[in-house]
Design a protein around this motif. Structure first.
Motif, PDB file in Angstrom:
ATOM      1  N   ARG A 178      55.725  49.107  32.034  1.00 50.87           N
ATOM      2  CA  ARG A 178      56.869  49.238  31.124  1.00 50.87           C
ATOM      3  C   ARG A 178      56.408  49.741  29.762  1.00 50.87           C
ATOM      4  N   ASP A 179      57.344  50.325  29.024  1.00 50.03           N
ATOM      5  CA  ASP A 179      57.044  50.732  27.656  1.00 50.03           C
ATOM      6  C   ASP A 179      57.340  49.570  26.712  1.00 50.03           C
ATOM      7  N   ALA A 180      57.204  49.824  25.420  1.00 42.12           N
ATOM      8  CA  ALA A 180      57.399  48.756  24.445  1.00 42.12           C
ATOM      9  C   ALA A 180      58.796  48.180  24.473  1.00 42.12           C
ATOM     10  N   GLU A 181      59.793  48.983  24.880  1.00 38.10           N
ATOM     11  CA  GLU A 181      61.187  48.514  24.946  1.00 38.10           C
ATOM     12  C   GLU A 181      61.522  47.855  26.280  1.00 38.10           C
ATOM     13  N   GLY A 182      60.591  47.846  27.187  1.00 40.56           N
ATOM     14  CA  GLY A 182      60.823  47.218  28.473  1.00 40.56           C
ATOM     15  C   GLY A 182      61.299  48.149  29.555  1.00 40.56           C
ATOM     16  N   ASN A 183      61.384  49.424  29.244  1.00 43.69           N
ATOM     17  CA  ASN A 183      61.813  50.391  30.253  1.00 43.69           C
ATOM     18  C   ASN A 183      60.707  50.632  31.269  1.00 43.69           C
ATOM     19  N   VAL A 184      61.108  50.791  32.535  1.00 42.45           N
ATOM     20  CA  VAL A 184      60.139  51.012  33.609  1.00 42.45           C
ATOM     21  C   VAL A 184      59.613  52.439  33.547  1.00 42.45           C
ATOM     22  N   LEU A 185      58.288  52.550  33.436  1.00 44.07           N
ATOM     23  CA  LEU A 185      57.634  53.858  33.449  1.00 44.07           C
ATOM     24  C   LEU A 185      57.099  54.199  34.831  1.00 44.07           C
ATOM     25  N   ALA A 186      56.704  53.202  35.570  1.00 46.72           N
ATOM     26  CA  ALA A 186      56.165  53.424  36.910  1.00 46.72           C
ATOM     27  C   ALA A 186      56.330  52.156  37.726  1.00 46.72           C
ATOM     28  N   GLY A 187      56.492  52.334  39.030  1.00 45.08           N
ATOM     29  CA  GLY A 187      56.620  51.191  39.918  1.00 45.08           C
ATOM     30  C   GLY A 187      58.050  50.796  40.150  1.00 45.08           C
ATOM     31  N   SER A 188      58.227  49.798  41.033  1.00 44.99           N
ATOM     32  CA  SER A 188      59.555  49.338  41.386  1.00 44.99           C
ATOM     33  C   SER A 188      59.518  47.855  41.691  1.00 44.99           C
ATOM     34  N   VAL A 189      60.557  47.160  41.231  1.00 44.14           N
ATOM     35  CA  VAL A 189      60.631  45.716  41.465  1.00 44.14           C
ATOM     36  C   VAL A 189      60.742  45.406  42.955  1.00 44.14           C
ATOM     37  N   SER A 190      61.371  46.280  43.707  1.00 43.65           N
ATOM     38  CA  SER A 190      61.628  46.028  45.124  1.00 43.65           C
ATOM     39  C   SER A 190      60.573  46.628  46.046  1.00 43.65           C
ATOM     40  N   ASP A 191      59.520  47.176  45.491  1.00 44.67           N
ATOM     41  CA  ASP A 191      58.529  47.870  46.318  1.00 44.67           C
ATOM     42  C   ASP A 191      57.139  47.295  46.062  1.00 44.67           C
ATOM     43  N   ALA A 192      56.660  46.465  46.999  1.00 40.34           N
ATOM     44  CA  ALA A 192      55.317  45.898  46.887  1.00 40.34           C
ATOM     45  C   ALA A 192      54.293  46.880  47.441  1.00 40.34           C
ATOM     46  N   VAL A 193      53.172  46.964  46.764  1.00 42.96           N
ATOM     47  CA  VAL A 193      52.099  47.878  47.155  1.00 42.96           C
ATOM     48  C   VAL A 193      50.974  47.074  47.797  1.00 42.96           C
ATOM     49  N   GLN A 194      50.491  47.537  48.949  1.00 40.65           N
ATOM     50  CA  GLN A 194      49.360  46.874  49.595  1.00 40.65           C
ATOM     51  C   GLN A 194      48.069  47.372  48.970  1.00 40.65           C
ATOM     52  N   THR A 195      47.275  46.456  48.472  1.00 38.35           N
ATOM     53  CA  THR A 195      46.019  46.801  47.815  1.00 38.35           C
ATOM     54  C   THR A 195      44.845  46.233  48.591  1.00 38.35           C
ATOM     55  N   ARG A 196      43.712  46.896  48.486  1.00 40.57           N
ATOM     56  CA  ARG A 196      42.463  46.421  49.084  1.00 40.57           C
ATOM     57  C   ARG A 196      41.387  46.481  48.012  1.00 40.57           C
ATOM     58  N   ASP A 197      40.913  45.319  47.622  1.00 36.01           N
ATOM     59  CA  ASP A 197      39.909  45.218  46.560  1.00 36.01           C
ATOM     60  C   ASP A 197      38.656  44.536  47.086  1.00 36.01           C
ATOM     61  N   ARG A 198      37.538  44.883  46.478  1.00 36.38           N
ATOM     62  CA  ARG A 198      36.267  44.205  46.752  1.00 36.38           C
ATOM     63  C   ARG A 198      35.755  43.628  45.432  1.00 36.38           C
ATOM     64  N   TRP A 199      35.716  42.308  45.375  1.00 31.87           N
ATOM     65  CA  TRP A 199      35.226  41.621  44.190  1.00 31.87           C
ATOM     66  C   TRP A 199      33.902  40.945  44.530  1.00 31.87           C
ATOM     67  N   THR A 200      32.932  41.104  43.638  1.00 30.96           N
ATOM     68  CA  THR A 200      31.611  40.522  43.849  1.00 30.96           C
ATOM     69  C   THR A 200      31.400  39.374  42.868  1.00 30.96           C
ATOM     70  N   PHE A 201      31.025  38.227  43.419  1.00 31.33           N
ATOM     71  CA  PHE A 201      30.785  37.024  42.630  1.00 31.33           C
ATOM     72  C   PHE A 201      29.296  36.675  42.683  1.00 31.33           C
ATOM     73  N   ARG A 202      28.824  36.066  41.596  1.00 28.50           N
ATOM     74  CA  ARG A 202      27.399  35.697  41.511  1.00 28.50           C
ATOM     75  C   ARG A 202      27.273  34.261  41.010  1.00 28.50           C
ATOM     76  N   ARG A 203      26.246  33.588  41.511  1.00 27.89           N
ATOM     77  CA  ARG A 203      25.975  32.222  41.062  1.00 27.89           C
ATOM     78  C   ARG A 203      24.495  31.932  41.125  1.00 27.89           C
ATOM     79  N   ASP A 204      23.996  31.228  40.091  1.00 28.98           N
ATOM     80  CA  ASP A 204      22.621  30.741  40.088  1.00 28.98           C
ATOM     81  C   ASP A 204      22.612  29.415  40.846  1.00 28.98           C
ATOM     82  N   LEU A 205      21.982  29.414  42.010  1.00 29.16           N
ATOM     83  CA  LEU A 205      21.978  28.221  42.850  1.00 29.16           C
ATOM     84  C   LEU A 205      21.227  27.060  42.211  1.00 29.16           C
TER      85      LEU A 205
END
Length: 220
Positions: A178-205
């Motif tokens: 949305r823009d500063a006034e709240g107008n939709v610039l891209a996307g749709s409330v009724s249209d969900a997009v399927q995404t595929r992400d790869r997130w890498t996590f790290r921990r010191d054991l």
């Protein structure tokens, strides 16, 4: 004498036939009822119980379900379990999904400070830069995570006391700009997009901090 020998041979033959039939196990035999006063055999002796690993004694899952990780990640997951017997695959994936929701929500709202402690400084800086660019353009995101369809370990590695795990997320997201006034610039409330992400996590054991830190994000 001859008749006695013949009778003996007949008896031997009949006995042999009975053994050949009754002595065979068909796999459908019923177990004999157990005497209630008879002590049950022990499943393990005391010296065998001493060989049970701490993870087994605490009820931890020693061998993770293969549905929780890709086949190529199997060796890495087992190496991590060997390095840290307290590691629980199911609990980790549950926490990873929680982190995915929380970090995405904070990034979309431009409030990355709320989750900064869970981010590697380099990736936190990248998030800060993206938020600054968005604000400079007078835009804001009105995204919503509808559902996480799948979260599965795609890769795992242990180097010394440092473990890294890459999780592949498949999610349905409503993405609206949305823009500063709240107008939709891209996307749709009724249209969900399927995404595929790869997130890498790290921990010191070796650390007392149980949290995993997000160190990298990629999309497929």
């Amino acid at each position: 004498m001859v008749s006695i020998i013949i009778l003996a041979l007949v008896a031997l033959f009949v006995g042999f036939r009975l053994y050949s039939v009754l002595g065979e196990r068909t796999g459908h035999e019923q177990q004999l009822p157990r005497n209630p006063n008879e002590p049950r055999p022990k499943l393990a002796q005391q010296n065998e119980l001493a060989q049970v690993s701490p993870a087994q004694a605490n009820g931890a899952q020693v061998e993770p379900l293969d549905t929780a990780y890709l086949p190529t990640a199997g060796p890495g997951v087992r190496a991590l379990l060997a390095a840290d017997p307290s590691f629980d695959v199911a609990r980790f994936l549950e926490g990873a999904q929680g982190a995915y929701r929380m970090i995405l929500d904070a990034f979309w709202k431009g409030q990355i400070d709320e989750v900064r402690s869970f981010l590697d400084p380099e990736i936190a800086g990248a998030f800060d830069e993206a938020i600054a660019e968005r604000e400079a353009a007078g835009q804001r995101l009105d995204n919503r995570l509808i559902a996480i369809e799948q979260a599965i370990i795609a890769a795992a590695n242990t180097a010394g006391k440092v473990a890294t795990i890459t999780v592949r997320f498949e999610a349905d997201i409503v993405a609206i700009t949305r823009d500063a006034e709240g107008n939709v610039l891209a996307g749709s409330v009724s249209d969900a997009v399927q995404t595929r992400d790869r997130w890498t996590f790290r921990r010191d054991l070796g650390s007392s901090d149980p949290n995993w830190i997000l160190v990298e994000t990629d999309d497929e």
